[in-house]
Design a protein around this motif. Structure first.
Motif, PDB file in Angstrom:
ATOM      1  N   ALA A   1       2.687   9.338 -12.560  1.00 44.66           N
ATOM      2  CA  ALA A   1       3.125  10.704 -12.767  1.00 44.66           C
ATOM      3  C   ALA A   1       3.485  11.256 -14.171  1.00 44.66           C
ATOM      4  N   VAL A   2       2.903  11.981 -14.723  1.00 41.98           N
ATOM      5  CA  VAL A   2       3.673  12.521 -16.229  1.00 41.98           C
ATOM      6  C   VAL A   2       4.273  13.546 -15.947  1.00 41.98           C
ATOM      7  N   VAL A   3       5.400  13.599 -16.613  1.00 42.55           N
ATOM      8  CA  VAL A   3       6.673  14.739 -16.247  1.00 42.55           C
ATOM      9  C   VAL A   3       7.107  15.431 -17.558  1.00 42.55           C
ATOM     10  N   ASP A   4       6.837  16.585 -17.772  1.00 45.35           N
ATOM     11  CA  ASP A   4       7.065  17.316 -18.978  1.00 45.35           C
ATOM     12  C   ASP A   4       8.694  17.500 -19.096  1.00 45.35           C
TER      13      ASP A   4
ATOM     14  N   ASP B   1       7.899  15.090  -5.815  1.00 44.26           N
ATOM     15  CA  ASP B   1       6.613  15.557  -6.006  1.00 44.26           C
ATOM     16  C   ASP B   1       5.813  15.893  -5.318  1.00 44.26           C
ATOM     17  N   LYS B   2       5.033  16.955  -5.086  1.00 46.26           N
ATOM     18  CA  LYS B   2       3.875  17.236  -4.245  1.00 46.26           C
ATOM     19  C   LYS B   2       3.044  16.248  -4.230  1.00 46.26           C
ATOM     20  N   ALA B   3       2.370  15.955  -5.437  1.00 50.61           N
ATOM     21  CA  ALA B   3       1.549  14.819  -5.375  1.00 50.61           C
ATOM     22  C   ALA B   3       1.808  13.634  -4.761  1.00 50.61           C
TER      23      ALA B   3
ATOM     24  N   HIS C   1      21.022  16.367   2.441  1.00 49.20           N
ATOM     25  CA  HIS C   1      20.172  17.100   1.424  1.00 49.20           C
ATOM     26  C   HIS C   1      18.875  18.016   1.666  1.00 49.20           C
ATOM     27  N   ASP C   2      18.484  18.982   1.064  1.00 49.92           N
ATOM     28  CA  ASP C   2      17.288  19.573   1.279  1.00 49.92           C
ATOM     29  C   ASP C   2      16.266  18.969   0.813  1.00 49.92           C
ATOM     30  N   ALA C   3      15.092  18.871   1.526  1.00 50.69           N
ATOM     31  CA  ALA C   3      14.018  17.940   1.048  1.00 50.69           C
ATOM     32  C   ALA C   3      12.943  19.067   0.403  1.00 50.69           C
ATOM     33  N   VAL C   4      13.294  19.279  -1.083  1.00 45.58           N
ATOM     34  CA  VAL C   4      12.494  19.989  -1.692  1.00 45.58           C
ATOM     35  C   VAL C   4      11.240  19.387  -2.179  1.00 45.58           C
ATOM     36  N   ILE C   5      10.282  20.132  -1.967  1.00 46.95           N
ATOM     37  CA  ILE C   5       8.681  19.497  -2.549  1.00 46.95           C
ATOM     38  C   ILE C   5       8.272  20.432  -3.268  1.00 46.95           C
ATOM     39  N   LEU C   6       8.120  20.068  -4.733  1.00 51.47           N
ATOM     40  CA  LEU C   6       7.712  20.890  -5.755  1.00 51.47           C
ATOM     41  C   LEU C   6       6.400  20.283  -6.288  1.00 51.47           C
ATOM     42  N   LYS C   7       5.664  21.000  -7.084  1.00 47.90           N
ATOM     43  CA  LYS C   7       4.871  20.399  -8.242  1.00 47.90           C
ATOM     44  C   LYS C   7       5.522  20.002  -9.473  1.00 47.90           C
ATOM     45  N   VAL C   8       5.889  19.085  -9.882  1.00 41.23           N
ATOM     46  CA  VAL C   8       6.702  18.541 -10.885  1.00 41.23           C
ATOM     47  C   VAL C   8       5.607  17.817 -11.912  1.00 41.23           C
ATOM     48  N   SER C   9       4.832  16.968 -11.399  1.00 40.37           N
ATOM     49  CA  SER C   9       3.963  16.418 -12.377  1.00 40.37           C
ATOM     50  C   SER C   9       2.753  17.043 -12.862  1.00 40.37           C
ATOM     51  N   ALA C  10       2.291  16.587 -14.017  1.00 38.90           N
ATOM     52  CA  ALA C  10       0.900  17.214 -14.547  1.00 38.90           C
ATOM     53  C   ALA C  10      -0.105  16.701 -13.969  1.00 38.90           C
TER      54      ALA C  10
ATOM     55  N   ALA D   1       0.919  -1.331   0.225  1.00 35.94           N
ATOM     56  CA  ALA D   1       0.152  -0.030   0.102  1.00 35.94           C
ATOM     57  C   ALA D   1       1.006   1.191  -0.102  1.00 35.94           C
ATOM     58  N   GLY D   2       0.384   2.405  -0.357  1.00 35.88           N
ATOM     59  CA  GLY D   2       0.931   3.577  -0.398  1.00 35.88           C
ATOM     60  C   GLY D   2       1.210   4.225  -1.928  1.00 35.88           C
ATOM     61  N   GLY D   3       2.116   5.348  -1.919  1.00 35.91           N
ATOM     62  CA  GLY D   3       2.553   5.830  -2.902  1.00 35.91           C
ATOM     63  C   GLY D   3       3.742   5.235  -3.671  1.00 35.91           C
ATOM     64  N   HIS D   4       3.826   4.737  -4.834  1.00 39.40           N
ATOM     65  CA  HIS D   4       4.841   4.174  -5.264  1.00 39.40           C
ATOM     66  C   HIS D   4       5.638   5.104  -6.239  1.00 39.40           C
ATOM     67  N   THR D   5       6.890   5.106  -6.145  1.00 33.82           N
ATOM     68  CA  THR D   5       8.014   6.096  -6.823  1.00 33.82           C
ATOM     69  C   THR D   5       8.422   5.839  -8.094  1.00 33.82           C
ATOM     70  N   LYS D   6       8.548   6.674  -8.926  1.00 33.68           N
ATOM     71  CA  LYS D   6       9.322   6.543 -10.238  1.00 33.68           C
ATOM     72  C   LYS D   6      10.441   7.617  -9.964  1.00 33.68           C
ATOM     73  N   ASN D   7      11.714   7.593 -10.464  1.00 35.06           N
ATOM     74  CA  ASN D   7      12.649   8.260 -10.344  1.00 35.06           C
ATOM     75  C   ASN D   7      13.503   8.623 -11.506  1.00 35.06           C
ATOM     76  N   LEU D   8      13.631  10.012 -11.551  1.00 32.80           N
ATOM     77  CA  LEU D   8      14.418  10.621 -12.809  1.00 32.80           C
ATOM     78  C   LEU D   8      15.769  11.114 -12.316  1.00 32.80           C
ATOM     79  N   PHE D   9      16.967  10.488 -12.833  1.00 30.49           N
ATOM     80  CA  PHE D   9      18.168  10.981 -12.541  1.00 30.49           C
ATOM     81  C   PHE D   9      18.447  11.805 -13.670  1.00 30.49           C
ATOM     82  N   LEU D  10      18.652  13.140 -13.373  1.00 32.05           N
ATOM     83  CA  LEU D  10      18.702  14.180 -14.685  1.00 32.05           C
ATOM     84  C   LEU D  10      20.021  15.023 -14.452  1.00 32.05           C
ATOM     85  N   LYS D  11      20.466  15.751 -15.537  1.00 30.55           N
ATOM     86  CA  LYS D  11      21.620  16.363 -15.406  1.00 30.55           C
ATOM     87  C   LYS D  11      21.179  17.724 -16.286  1.00 30.55           C
TER      88      LYS D  11
END
Length: 165
Positions: free
Chosen positions: A66-69, A120-122, A156-165, A41-51
């Motif tokens: 989540a859909v990420v642009d 992601d906030k969601a 690390h800073d736990a930055v929570i942002l609305k990333v997904s559409a 149960a719960g929220g399952h993650t998808k992770n994007l390693f970006l540069k």
């Protein structure tokens, strides 16, 4: 040398974070992991390693559906221009994991703080968050508030942002 799953569990225990882990066959994609729905149960993650073009690295953790642009995400996460996926060698060097096992728990290996994490906030609206414990052969569940404590305990800073559409 990257930390092991056992060392990650020790770190969580030292922080007083309750974690439960379920073993399963290796999961390489979100589609693979969705076969476990109803079991964990719960929220399952998808992770994007970006540069970005200045070699700044980002770990963006979103919900599995989540859909990420990717053409616009740089504006949200504060990247220097458009982003691309980080190379597997850098993923191993910075987070201690290989493609298919990317996880927010990899931050335990980024002692130099080179990776900016964005949650992601969601996803964080879930009471429980599920992620691989440095291996794609298991899923570890922690409370959302404890995930934030983990991120901060790694420096690390736990930055929570609305990333997904």
């Amino acid at each position: 040398m990257p930390k092991t799953e056992a060392e990650l569990m020790e770190f969580l225990a030292e922080l007083g974070i309750a974690a439960s882990t379920r073993r399963h066959p290796p999961l390489f994609t979100v589609a693979d992991s969705q076969a476990l729905r109803g079991v964990i149960a719960g929220g399952h993650t998808k992770n994007l390693f970006l540069k970005d073009k200045k070699d700044n690295f980002f770990l963006v953790t979103v919900g599995e559906d989540a859909v990420v642009d990717l053409k616009q995400i740089h504006q949200v996460i504060g990247a220097a221009g458009r982003v691309s996926f980080g190379k597997p060698e850098m993923l191993m060097e910075l987070l201690g994991v290989s493609p298919g096992a990317v996880t927010v728990f990899g931050l335990v290996n980024d002692s130099a703080g080179r990776v900016k994490v964005v949650l992601d906030k969601a996803l964080m609206d879930h009471a429980v968050i599920n992620a691989h414990p440095l291996t794609n052969e298991a899923t570890t569940s922690v409370a959302a508030a404890d995930l934030i404590r983990f991120v901060e305990a790694t420096g690390h800073d736990a930055v929570i942002l609305k990333v997904s559409a």
